[in-house]
Each structure stands twice: as structure tokens, then as C-alpha cells.
Write a protein that holds these residues in place. Sequence first.
Motif, PDB file in Angstrom:
ATOM      1  N   PRO A 182      37.764  79.945 -15.050  1.00  0.00           N
ATOM      2  CA  PRO A 182      38.861  79.953 -16.019  1.00  0.00           C
ATOM      3  C   PRO A 182      38.801  78.746 -16.962  1.00  0.00           C
ATOM      4  O   PRO A 182      38.137  77.744 -16.665  1.00  0.00           O
ATOM      5  N   PRO A 183      39.498  78.802 -18.090  1.00  0.00           N
ATOM      6  CA  PRO A 183      39.662  77.611 -18.930  1.00  0.00           C
ATOM      7  C   PRO A 183      40.338  76.518 -18.088  1.00  0.00           C
ATOM      8  O   PRO A 183      41.056  76.830 -17.135  1.00  0.00           O
ATOM      9  N   PRO A 184      40.116  75.243 -18.418  1.00  0.00           N
ATOM     10  CA  PRO A 184      40.658  74.149 -17.600  1.00  0.00           C
ATOM     11  C   PRO A 184      42.151  74.260 -17.298  1.00  0.00           C
ATOM     12  O   PRO A 184      42.578  73.980 -16.173  1.00  0.00           O
ATOM     13  N   GLU A 185      42.947  74.693 -18.281  1.00  0.00           N
ATOM     14  CA  GLU A 185      44.402  74.768 -18.069  1.00  0.00           C
ATOM     15  C   GLU A 185      44.805  75.841 -17.068  1.00  0.00           C
ATOM     16  O   GLU A 185      45.925  75.829 -16.541  1.00  0.00           O
ATOM     17  N   PHE A 186      43.882  76.790 -16.793  1.00  0.00           N
ATOM     18  CA  PHE A 186      44.180  77.826 -15.815  1.00  0.00           C
ATOM     19  C   PHE A 186      43.428  77.619 -14.500  1.00  0.00           C
ATOM     20  O   PHE A 186      43.501  78.456 -13.600  1.00  0.00           O
ATOM     21  N   CYS A 187      42.673  76.511 -14.399  1.00  0.00           N
ATOM     22  CA  CYS A 187      42.052  76.128 -13.120  1.00  0.00           C
ATOM     23  C   CYS A 187      43.100  75.457 -12.236  1.00  0.00           C
ATOM     24  O   CYS A 187      43.220  75.763 -11.045  1.00  0.00           O
ATOM     25  N   THR A 188      43.840  74.525 -12.825  1.00  0.00           N
ATOM     26  CA  THR A 188      44.904  73.845 -12.092  1.00  0.00           C
ATOM     27  C   THR A 188      46.060  74.817 -11.877  1.00  0.00           C
ATOM     28  O   THR A 188      46.129  75.880 -12.496  1.00  0.00           O
ATOM     29  N   SER A 198      28.428  88.839  -8.989  1.00  0.00           N
ATOM     30  CA  SER A 198      29.048  87.759  -9.763  1.00  0.00           C
ATOM     31  C   SER A 198      29.474  86.619  -8.864  1.00  0.00           C
ATOM     32  O   SER A 198      29.639  86.782  -7.653  1.00  0.00           O
ATOM     33  N   ILE A 199      29.646  85.449  -9.493  1.00  0.00           N
ATOM     34  CA  ILE A 199      30.213  84.271  -8.830  1.00  0.00           C
ATOM     35  C   ILE A 199      31.464  83.891  -9.616  1.00  0.00           C
ATOM     36  O   ILE A 199      31.413  83.747 -10.836  1.00  0.00           O
ATOM     37  N   ILE A 200      32.571  83.756  -8.901  1.00  0.00           N
ATOM     38  CA  ILE A 200      33.856  83.465  -9.544  1.00  0.00           C
ATOM     39  C   ILE A 200      34.426  82.175  -8.970  1.00  0.00           C
ATOM     40  O   ILE A 200      34.540  82.026  -7.752  1.00  0.00           O
ATOM     41  N   LEU A 201      34.798  81.236  -9.848  1.00  0.00           N
ATOM     42  CA  LEU A 201      35.401  79.980  -9.423  1.00  0.00           C
ATOM     43  C   LEU A 201      36.888  79.953  -9.748  1.00  0.00           C
ATOM     44  O   LEU A 201      37.348  80.607 -10.676  1.00  0.00           O
ATOM     45  N   GLY A 202      37.615  79.157  -8.988  1.00  0.00           N
ATOM     46  CA  GLY A 202      39.038  78.941  -9.244  1.00  0.00           C
ATOM     47  C   GLY A 202      39.489  77.667  -8.569  1.00  0.00           C
ATOM     48  O   GLY A 202      38.820  77.140  -7.675  1.00  0.00           O
ATOM     49  N   GLY A 203      40.637  77.135  -8.996  1.00  0.00           N
ATOM     50  CA  GLY A 203      41.166  75.903  -8.416  1.00  0.00           C
ATOM     51  C   GLY A 203      40.922  74.708  -9.308  1.00  0.00           C
ATOM     52  O   GLY A 203      40.036  74.727 -10.180  1.00  0.00           O
TER      53      GLY A 203
END
Length: 338
Positions: A301-307, A268-273
Motif C-alpha cells: 500500500p501507499p505509506p499512509e495506508f501501511c500504518t 503474488s506477494i502482498i505486504l501490509g503494516g
Amino acid sequence: MLILGIETSCDDTGISLIKIKNGFKIVSNLVSSQVKIHAKYGGVYPFLAKREHKKNLPLVFKKVTKGIVLSKINLIGVTAGPGLEPCLWEGINFTKNLAQKLRIPIVPVNHLEAHILVNFLNSVKKNFPATCLVISGGHTILFLMQKIGKYKLIGETRDDAAGECFDKIARVLGLGYPGGPAIANEAKRCKGEKFKIKLPRPMIYQKNCDFSFSGLKTAVLYDFKKRKAKERKSKAYVQEMSKEVQQAIIDVLIFKTLKAAKEFKTKSIILGGGVAANEELKNQFKKKIEKELNRIKFFVPPPEFCTDNALMVALTAFFNQRKIKKPTSVKADANLKI
């Protein structure tokens, strides 16, 4: 089980309360943003952010815990680093006082790990090993995740982070702060290639998985300075430059991440930030993965949980209960590593 999360690593004061029972349930999640306060500086002013955290923490806490019996809270997670040290200490000191008063244990949370683990909010199904990319104003880092708690650094920026690059270029173009959303909005409006702008993709074909974005910022500045004043101020120029800047950053991020995924044969590839909230980045990631690595799962994540948010802190505290510490032993570490 009730877990409280507290986040003050930069300029967002976040507090969240989650309930663990047959999965994760968000009881309350609030963020008090300081964007308007720091906008005139074009970036975060640490001691101003610290002052705002001190003012906001009790107010946000009161709203989040309204109607909650505080003695029912089982655990508090607080961001210990990395981040701006004066800001981190405000959250930690607030947490210490609360933990001592209510006799609740504390889990110090790594901000980078939290950006990745927020992806497990709706599913605890884990596709490991995973290639993880954290992209924000302060970080651009690639690491291999064998399982929760076991990470190996495989690449990072050698200078500016991707989000920092967006901020600095937005300042050159006379756009607002934060730069990422401002540049993304202008890029959407671009209608053509009148100025034929071509920017470098720094380090994209080097054998390592590191990044560099300071040269991209310099290339934008050189192009900007060589233009006539009328061109610089034109909407067409700003929009075209924004589109090319965004694409240059996207190209590098995707190429390096997929390179790492192939090399380490991850599932898998997981993004965050915060930068992961960029819609164009997410869309192009999905298309590229489907084309080149369709066996791999893609999580963002959904946009509100990226920040920055405290939900990710509370979740990470749950996954790291073995790291419980006494309030007196919790310290801030501005340069905490994954």
C-alpha cells in the motif's frame, strides 16, 4: 453504498467513509495520531491511548461525516482485534452506540486481514494464491491467502515483532519514537563502515518460515556497551548501526517471504503494516522478486495506508458483509488470529 470504518487497535484514532459504486471511492479518511503523546514513554501506554481515543472519536467522526446524511450510511466496520484491549473497546463501544442509534449493521474486522485487504483499494483483480506478510510494531506474520477470507498461517515471530525491534533498538541508540522511521532516517545518512558492524540475521536459514528479532536487539546492545562513550554518541556510529540493523531486518523478511512464495507456488506477494512503509524494504523486495520470481506480482500500500488507518477497516467490512453482527454481540479480542 456507504461504509464507515473505525480503527482504535493501538494509538491511532482512525475514521473513514468510503462509497462503493463502480469501485471504491474515499469520501473522507482521517487519523488522529498520538505519537507525540507516547514518545516520552518510548512506546504506547495503553490506558493513556484509551483516554485519547475516547476524546478523539467524536471529534474525528464529526469531521469525517460533515455534510453527510448519517441515515445514508449502510454499514459500519470496526476493528475487533488483535490489538490493545482497552483501545479496542473504545472503538467498539463508540460503534455500538452509533449503530443502535442509526440502526446500522456492524461488521467486526480483523486488523491483520485489514492490513492486507487495503491493497485492493484501486483494483479488485486478485492474484491468488498469495503470500502475505504483515509487519508492524505488534506483528510479524506470514500467511497463505487462497482467497479473501481463506487464510493459512505459515510463519510468525517467536518473540519481538520487526517494528518492536526497531523501537527497542532506537531507544538504545537514543533515537526517537517510533523507531522504524528514526532508524531509516539515520541509515540514509550513513557514509561508510568505520566501525565494521556485523549483526546476525536470526533464523534466516532455518527450514521454517518463523522469525525471531529479540536476539538482534541483544546483539546491538552488546555492541553498544563495548564501545567507548565517545563512539556511542557519535553520528557515524549511530548511522552505521542504523543501516546494519535495518539491513538485517530486511534480509530476514525478504528471505523468509520469498522462501514461502516459492514453497507454496503463489502468484503474488502482498505486504501490509507500518514497517511496510519503509522505502528501502520496498525497493529491495522489488529487486529481489524481479531477480528470483519475476512471474510474481508484488503489492504494497501507499505509506499512509501501511500504518493503522480506518480506510482498511471500511474496505475489509465490505469484503466481509456476510459477517454482520448485532451490536450487542460485537466483542474485543486482543489476541484475535487471522
